[in-house]
Design a protein around this motif. Sequence first.
Motif, short mmCIF file in Angstrom:
data_model
loop_
_atom_site.label_atom_id
_atom_site.label_comp_id
_atom_site.label_asym_id
_atom_site.label_seq_id
_atom_site.Cartn_x
_atom_site.Cartn_y
_atom_site.Cartn_z
N GLU A 75 -12.12 6.32 -2.87
CA GLU A 75 -11.15 6.58 -1.79
C GLU A 75 -9.81 7.06 -2.37
O GLU A 75 -9.21 8.00 -1.85
CB GLU A 75 -10.94 5.29 -0.98
CG GLU A 75 -9.96 5.41 0.17
CD GLU A 75 -9.50 4.05 0.69
OE1 GLU A 75 -9.56 3.06 -0.06
OE2 GLU A 75 -9.06 3.99 1.87
N LYS A 76 -9.35 6.43 -3.47
CA LYS A 76 -8.05 6.81 -4.05
C LYS A 76 -8.06 8.27 -4.50
O LYS A 76 -7.10 9.01 -4.30
CB LYS A 76 -7.68 5.93 -5.25
CG LYS A 76 -7.60 4.44 -5.00
CD LYS A 76 -6.88 4.06 -3.75
CE LYS A 76 -7.48 2.81 -3.16
NZ LYS A 76 -7.34 2.68 -1.72
N GLY A 134 0.82 -1.22 0.00
CA GLY A 134 0.00 0.00 0.00
C GLY A 134 0.85 1.26 0.00
O GLY A 134 0.36 2.36 -0.26
N ARG A 186 -4.54 -1.25 -1.34
CA ARG A 186 -4.04 -1.28 0.04
C ARG A 186 -3.62 0.11 0.53
O ARG A 186 -3.15 0.23 1.67
CB ARG A 186 -2.86 -2.24 0.15
CG ARG A 186 -3.24 -3.69 -0.03
CD ARG A 186 -2.13 -4.63 0.40
NE ARG A 186 -2.57 -6.01 0.36
CZ ARG A 186 -2.20 -6.91 -0.57
NH1 ARG A 186 -1.36 -6.56 -1.51
NH2 ARG A 186 -2.67 -8.14 -0.53
N THR A 187 -3.73 1.13 -0.30
CA THR A 187 -3.36 2.47 0.15
C THR A 187 -4.56 3.14 0.81
O THR A 187 -5.63 3.27 0.21
CB THR A 187 -2.88 3.34 -1.03
OG1 THR A 187 -1.78 2.69 -1.65
CG2 THR A 187 -2.46 4.72 -0.55
N HIS A 188 -4.38 3.52 2.06
CA HIS A 188 -5.44 4.22 2.81
C HIS A 188 -4.80 5.47 3.43
O HIS A 188 -3.64 5.77 3.18
CB HIS A 188 -6.04 3.30 3.87
CG HIS A 188 -6.51 1.99 3.32
ND1 HIS A 188 -7.59 1.87 2.47
CD2 HIS A 188 -6.01 0.73 3.46
CE1 HIS A 188 -7.75 0.60 2.12
NE2 HIS A 188 -6.80 -0.11 2.71
N LYS A 189 -5.58 6.14 4.27
CA LYS A 189 -5.09 7.40 4.85
C LYS A 189 -3.76 7.19 5.60
O LYS A 189 -2.88 8.05 5.56
CB LYS A 189 -6.15 7.99 5.77
CG LYS A 189 -5.77 9.36 6.31
CD LYS A 189 -6.98 10.09 6.88
CE LYS A 189 -6.55 11.36 7.60
NZ LYS A 189 -5.74 11.14 8.79
N ARG A 190 -3.64 6.04 6.28
CA ARG A 190 -2.41 5.75 7.01
C ARG A 190 -1.17 5.89 6.13
O ARG A 190 -0.17 6.50 6.52
CB ARG A 190 -2.48 4.31 7.57
CG ARG A 190 -1.35 3.92 8.48
CD ARG A 190 -1.33 2.42 8.78
NE ARG A 190 -0.56 1.70 7.77
CZ ARG A 190 0.71 1.31 7.93
NH1 ARG A 190 1.34 1.54 9.05
NH2 ARG A 190 1.35 0.69 6.95
N GLU A 191 -1.23 5.33 4.93
CA GLU A 191 -0.08 5.35 4.03
C GLU A 191 0.21 6.77 3.53
O GLU A 191 1.36 7.16 3.35
CB GLU A 191 -0.30 4.41 2.84
CG GLU A 191 -0.12 2.92 3.16
CD GLU A 191 -1.21 2.34 4.02
OE1 GLU A 191 -2.34 2.89 4.03
OE2 GLU A 191 -0.96 1.33 4.72
N ALA A 210 -13.22 1.76 -3.19
CA ALA A 210 -11.76 1.89 -3.21
C ALA A 210 -11.33 2.95 -4.22
O ALA A 210 -10.42 3.74 -3.96
CB ALA A 210 -11.11 0.55 -3.53
N LEU A 227 -7.99 10.47 -1.46
CA LEU A 227 -6.66 10.44 -0.84
C LEU A 227 -5.70 11.36 -1.60
O LEU A 227 -4.89 12.05 -0.99
CB LEU A 227 -6.10 9.01 -0.83
CG LEU A 227 -6.72 8.05 0.19
CD1 LEU A 227 -6.20 6.64 -0.04
CD2 LEU A 227 -6.43 8.50 1.62
#
Length: 483
Positions: free
Chosen positions: A377-378, A87, A454-459, A374, A381
């Motif tokens: 979301e991308k 991610g 697998r990329t979310h805000k955390r990444e 997803a 992000l």
Amino acid sequence: MSDKLLQLEQLARRLEPSPEQRNSWNAQTQAYADDFINHIEILKAYDEPPPNGRLSLPVEEQGKPLEQLLAELRTRVDRAGINPASGGHLGYVPGGGVFPAALGDYLAAVTNRYAGLFFANPGAVRIENALIRWMCELMGYPDGALGNLSSGGSIANLIAITTARDFKGIKATRVEKAVVYLTGQVHHCVQKALRIAGLGEAAIRYIPVDEHFRMDTKHLHIQLEKDIFQGLEPFLVVGSAGTTDTGAVDPLDEIASLAEQFGLWFHVDAAYGGFFLLVDELKGKFRGIERSDSVAIDPHKGLFLPYGLGAVLIKNVRAQYDAHFYKANYMQDAQQDWEEASPADLSPELTKHFRGLRMWLPLQLFGLGPFRAALEEKVLLCRYFYQKVQECGFEVGPEPDLSIMIFRFRTTAEDSARFNERLLEYVRRDGRVFLSSTTIDGEYWIRLAVLSFRTHKREIDLCLDILMEGVAQVEKELASAGG
Ligand SMILES: *Cc1c(COP(=O)(O)O)cnc(C)c1O
């Protein structure tokens, strides 16, 4: 003779492992895959390749134990270079690789159904054609459109360009007068495809882009009129729905109008961006794609499948067939009017992997909902990063159309390009996220491309933290070098 046959059979039968052997290999392979996925969040997005990375296992008469091979895979392959499954992969165009796609590949390989010809396996061809029709519908293409599942976007673009060439009757003697219209932001596989398709001597007009890196159709119009006045033969215009550098979507509707007016084949390279059509809010950006003649779209990008699946969608399937079919004596059993077109008649491939299964299985198992979420979301992000990174003192390119954007640290250091190169080197050495760079109009930019499932805000937050650490580090290095 009989003795010899028996002897050969004995050895050859090793190619069919016993159920116990299969169980053991399955278990070891599964353990390897589980270990990889379970640790994906702590595995690096980029590992410096080991100093001596050469594979140490030659192919020999005798087989080797699977443990040894998996160990080799782990150290030399899966812990070296870019990790596209991570991610933290925010460079080039990520994809990820959703798990059920691997199961689809596994089953397709075990059963080895032949997906090239309807005659050989109607079910496999029906699955593939149904997936292609689903994507055609997503583009807004009418019934009757089809295309092909290819190994990736490059081959998808090649199939479309070859079809356009033949449909427009661009034979060898006409190539030098033929004209193709692109922007400088088109993916390089398009120029590659033009050359492979024998169009290397055709004129390529690079139409200027606006401040959003989208094709400026005023210039397209002027250039078309100039070329016609000069007795040339414009035949193809390629628009991008999501460029690689900045994710820009060309004004497809305006290009479609000019293509109609001047009788051009209109191809859209949507390899990266096409699946954002699944997000309602973004549909407007793609207006006009339904008027194109062909589209390249990559499920191994926008549907998060593992590498090895692109698609070309073509409105006039007859034109695609005419550019790709061939008849051979040994194929006579397959040559009838079947109810479904065969992939082998619509692409350069004959025998191929049943690659539709890796797309069909995840879409059926998950349903579309998680994919739409997803993708949305991308995009969010990327917008989030666009804001945050400016707050951190970075300069940015245009507001992103989709999920790719460019940025660089605004620095008083004389050589801004060198500063940002060093910053990117810092990010690589750190390895928790992976970013790539590009040069636009001679200027150096760092790129962020968000497309891993697998990329979310955390990444993204992690990426921002690493960049700020990097800026501090590079500034320190420069200060000590200068003082
Ligand atoms: C990735 C990409 C391609 C090339 O596709 P491959 O699947 O890498 O062969 C072409 N065009 C665009 C816009 C892309 O992003």
